[in-house]
Motif scaffolding. Sequence first.
Motif, PDB file in Angstrom:
ATOM      1  N   SER A  49       0.850  -1.192   0.000  1.00  0.00           N
ATOM      2  CA  SER A  49       0.000   0.000   0.000  1.00  0.00           C
ATOM      3  C   SER A  49       0.882   1.238   0.000  1.00  0.00           C
ATOM      4  CB  SER A  49      -0.899   0.023   1.232  1.00  0.00           C
ATOM      5  OG  SER A  49      -1.755  -1.101   1.276  1.00  0.00           O
ATOM      6  N   CYS A  50       0.389   2.280  -0.618  1.00  0.00           N
ATOM      7  CA  CYS A  50       1.088   3.564  -0.647  1.00  0.00           C
ATOM      8  C   CYS A  50       0.056   4.657  -0.388  1.00  0.00           C
ATOM      9  CB  CYS A  50       1.773   3.788  -1.978  1.00  0.00           C
ATOM     10  SG  CYS A  50       2.517   5.422  -2.159  1.00  0.00           S
ATOM     11  N   ALA A  51       0.117   5.224   0.797  1.00  0.00           N
ATOM     12  CA  ALA A  51      -0.818   6.282   1.170  1.00  0.00           C
ATOM     13  C   ALA A  51      -0.210   7.636   0.853  1.00  0.00           C
ATOM     14  CB  ALA A  51      -1.142   6.179   2.653  1.00  0.00           C
ATOM     15  N   ALA A  52      -0.948   8.434   0.088  1.00  0.00           N
ATOM     16  CA  ALA A  52      -0.474   9.762  -0.306  1.00  0.00           C
ATOM     17  C   ALA A  52      -1.185  10.836   0.491  1.00  0.00           C
ATOM     18  CB  ALA A  52      -0.706   9.979  -1.793  1.00  0.00           C
ATOM     19  N   SER A  53      -0.450  11.871   0.849  1.00  0.00           N
ATOM     20  CA  SER A  53      -1.032  13.006   1.546  1.00  0.00           C
ATOM     21  C   SER A  53      -0.389  14.282   1.025  1.00  0.00           C
ATOM     22  CB  SER A  53      -0.844  12.890   3.058  1.00  0.00           C
ATOM     23  OG  SER A  53       0.532  12.841   3.379  1.00  0.00           O
ATOM     24  N   GLY A  54      -1.018  15.415   1.346  1.00  0.00           N
ATOM     25  CA  GLY A  54      -0.493  16.677   0.875  1.00  0.00           C
ATOM     26  C   GLY A  54      -1.154  17.078  -0.429  1.00  0.00           C
ATOM     27  N   TYR A  55      -0.388  17.569  -1.363  1.00  0.00           N
ATOM     28  CA  TYR A  55      -0.884  18.106  -2.629  1.00  0.00           C
ATOM     29  C   TYR A  55      -1.188  16.972  -3.605  1.00  0.00           C
ATOM     30  CZ  TYR A  55      -0.993  21.275  -6.660  1.00  0.00           C
ATOM     31  OH  TYR A  55      -1.358  21.981  -7.770  1.00  0.00           O
ATOM     32  N   THR A  56      -2.059  16.067  -3.213  1.00  0.00           N
ATOM     33  CA  THR A  56      -2.284  14.868  -4.023  1.00  0.00           C
ATOM     34  C   THR A  56      -2.998  15.157  -5.337  1.00  0.00           C
ATOM     35  OG1 THR A  56      -4.313  14.450  -2.803  1.00  0.00           O
ATOM     36  CG2 THR A  56      -2.323  13.355  -2.007  1.00  0.00           C
ATOM     37  N   TRP A  57      -3.738  16.274  -5.417  1.00  0.00           N
ATOM     38  CA  TRP A  57      -4.425  16.589  -6.668  1.00  0.00           C
ATOM     39  C   TRP A  57      -3.450  17.124  -7.712  1.00  0.00           C
ATOM     40  CZ3 TRP A  57      -5.105  18.874  -1.977  1.00  0.00           C
ATOM     41  CH2 TRP A  57      -4.608  20.175  -1.826  1.00  0.00           C
ATOM     42  N   GLY A  58      -2.200  17.323  -7.293  1.00  0.00           N
ATOM     43  CA  GLY A  58      -1.169  17.796  -8.221  1.00  0.00           C
ATOM     44  C   GLY A  58      -0.359  16.678  -8.844  1.00  0.00           C
ATOM     45  N   THR A  59      -0.843  15.466  -8.780  1.00  0.00           N
ATOM     46  CA  THR A  59      -0.120  14.343  -9.355  1.00  0.00           C
ATOM     47  C   THR A  59      -0.844  13.814 -10.580  1.00  0.00           C
ATOM     48  OG1 THR A  59      -1.220  12.756  -7.926  1.00  0.00           O
ATOM     49  CG2 THR A  59       0.828  13.693  -7.124  1.00  0.00           C
ATOM     50  N   ASN A  60      -0.080  13.327 -11.523  1.00  0.00           N
ATOM     51  CA  ASN A  60      -0.638  12.814 -12.776  1.00  0.00           C
ATOM     52  C   ASN A  60      -0.747  11.295 -12.758  1.00  0.00           C
ATOM     53  OD1 ASN A  60      -1.716  13.476 -15.288  1.00  0.00           O
ATOM     54  ND2 ASN A  60       0.196  13.013 -16.335  1.00  0.00           N
ATOM     55  N   CYS A  61       0.192  10.655 -12.123  1.00  0.00           N
ATOM     56  CA  CYS A  61       0.187   9.201 -12.045  1.00  0.00           C
ATOM     57  C   CYS A  61       1.081   8.758 -10.891  1.00  0.00           C
ATOM     58  CB  CYS A  61       0.676   8.580 -13.343  1.00  0.00           C
ATOM     59  SG  CYS A  61       2.223   9.249 -13.907  1.00  0.00           S
ATOM     60  N   MET A  62       0.931   7.508 -10.540  1.00  0.00           N
ATOM     61  CA  MET A  62       1.754   6.930  -9.495  1.00  0.00           C
ATOM     62  C   MET A  62       2.305   5.604  -9.992  1.00  0.00           C
ATOM     63  SD  MET A  62      -0.381   7.937  -6.068  1.00  0.00           S
ATOM     64  CE  MET A  62       0.963   7.439  -4.980  1.00  0.00           C
ATOM     65  N   ALA A  63       3.405   5.209  -9.400  1.00  0.00           N
ATOM     66  CA  ALA A  63       4.065   3.993  -9.863  1.00  0.00           C
ATOM     67  C   ALA A  63       4.761   3.301  -8.704  1.00  0.00           C
ATOM     68  CB  ALA A  63       5.075   4.326 -10.951  1.00  0.00           C
ATOM     69  N   TRP A  64       5.026   2.048  -8.923  1.00  0.00           N
ATOM     70  CA  TRP A  64       5.851   1.259  -8.012  1.00  0.00           C
ATOM     71  C   TRP A  64       7.153   0.936  -8.733  1.00  0.00           C
ATOM     72  CZ3 TRP A  64       4.969   0.343  -2.972  1.00  0.00           C
ATOM     73  CH2 TRP A  64       3.668   0.524  -2.494  1.00  0.00           C
ATOM     74  N   PHE A  65       8.245   1.205  -8.041  1.00  0.00           N
ATOM     75  CA  PHE A  65       9.580   0.860  -8.509  1.00  0.00           C
ATOM     76  C   PHE A  65      10.161  -0.166  -7.541  1.00  0.00           C
ATOM     77  CE2 PHE A  65      10.656   4.219 -11.649  1.00  0.00           C
ATOM     78  CZ  PHE A  65       9.567   5.064 -11.472  1.00  0.00           C
ATOM     79  N   ARG A  66      11.190  -0.848  -7.991  1.00  0.00           N
ATOM     80  CA  ARG A  66      11.913  -1.735  -7.088  1.00  0.00           C
ATOM     81  C   ARG A  66      13.396  -1.694  -7.432  1.00  0.00           C
ATOM     82  NH1 ARG A  66       9.845  -7.742  -9.103  1.00  0.00           N
ATOM     83  NH2 ARG A  66      10.960  -7.784 -11.106  1.00  0.00           N
ATOM     84  N   GLN A  67      14.186  -1.983  -6.414  1.00  0.00           N
ATOM     85  CA  GLN A  67      15.625  -2.031  -6.614  1.00  0.00           C
ATOM     86  C   GLN A  67      16.217  -3.099  -5.724  1.00  0.00           C
ATOM     87  OE1 GLN A  67      17.764   1.685  -6.109  1.00  0.00           O
ATOM     88  NE2 GLN A  67      19.374   0.973  -7.478  1.00  0.00           N
ATOM     89  N   ALA A  68      16.894  -4.032  -6.355  1.00  0.00           N
ATOM     90  CA  ALA A  68      17.592  -5.093  -5.639  1.00  0.00           C
ATOM     91  C   ALA A  68      19.064  -4.708  -5.512  1.00  0.00           C
ATOM     92  CB  ALA A  68      17.448  -6.411  -6.387  1.00  0.00           C
ATOM     93  N   PRO A  69      19.762  -5.234  -4.520  1.00  0.00           N
ATOM     94  CA  PRO A  69      21.180  -4.906  -4.350  1.00  0.00           C
ATOM     95  C   PRO A  69      21.982  -5.203  -5.605  1.00  0.00           C
ATOM     96  CG  PRO A  69      20.358  -6.038  -2.421  1.00  0.00           C
ATOM     97  CD  PRO A  69      19.267  -6.112  -3.460  1.00  0.00           C
ATOM     98  N   GLY A  70      22.752  -4.222  -6.044  1.00  0.00           N
ATOM     99  CA  GLY A  70      23.593  -4.410  -7.212  1.00  0.00           C
ATOM    100  C   GLY A  70      22.879  -4.303  -8.540  1.00  0.00           C
TER     101      GLY A  70
END
Length: 127
Positions: A21-42
């Motif tokens: 889950s990703c809860a957004a707060s603040g200026y949320t109406w100023g966003t166009n899209c949201m995404a999930w990224f990931r990064q593994a070591p190396g």
Amino acid sequence: QVQLVESGGGSVQAGGSLRLSCAASGYTWGTNCMAWFRQAPGKERERVATIYTNLDRKDYGTTYYADSVKGRFTITHDNAKNTVYLQMNSLKPEDTAMYYCAAAPLSSFYCDRYNYWGQGTQVTVSS
């Protein structure tokens, strides 16, 4: 400013499921899209899923997935709760990574520039 807080990470065996889950707060109406990224070591950071969250867009709710997760992960957006979810099924050891939620501003029409980032949540998949 937009604040993003992820939750739902953890450890699971291969074949299992997790929901982030990703809860957004603040200026949320100023966003166009949201995404999930990931990064593994190396490894380089990888965008795994994107969803258009701007209600003014005709393509609101459109989603995109990396080939590595297509058919296994699902991204959804609850506008009333300002929350984005990532349902992850049939998890594999190669899905192990730190997962980050990010939001793109209205000026990023093609959702290729992300200004706001969460702190990350760890997902570990054991074989």
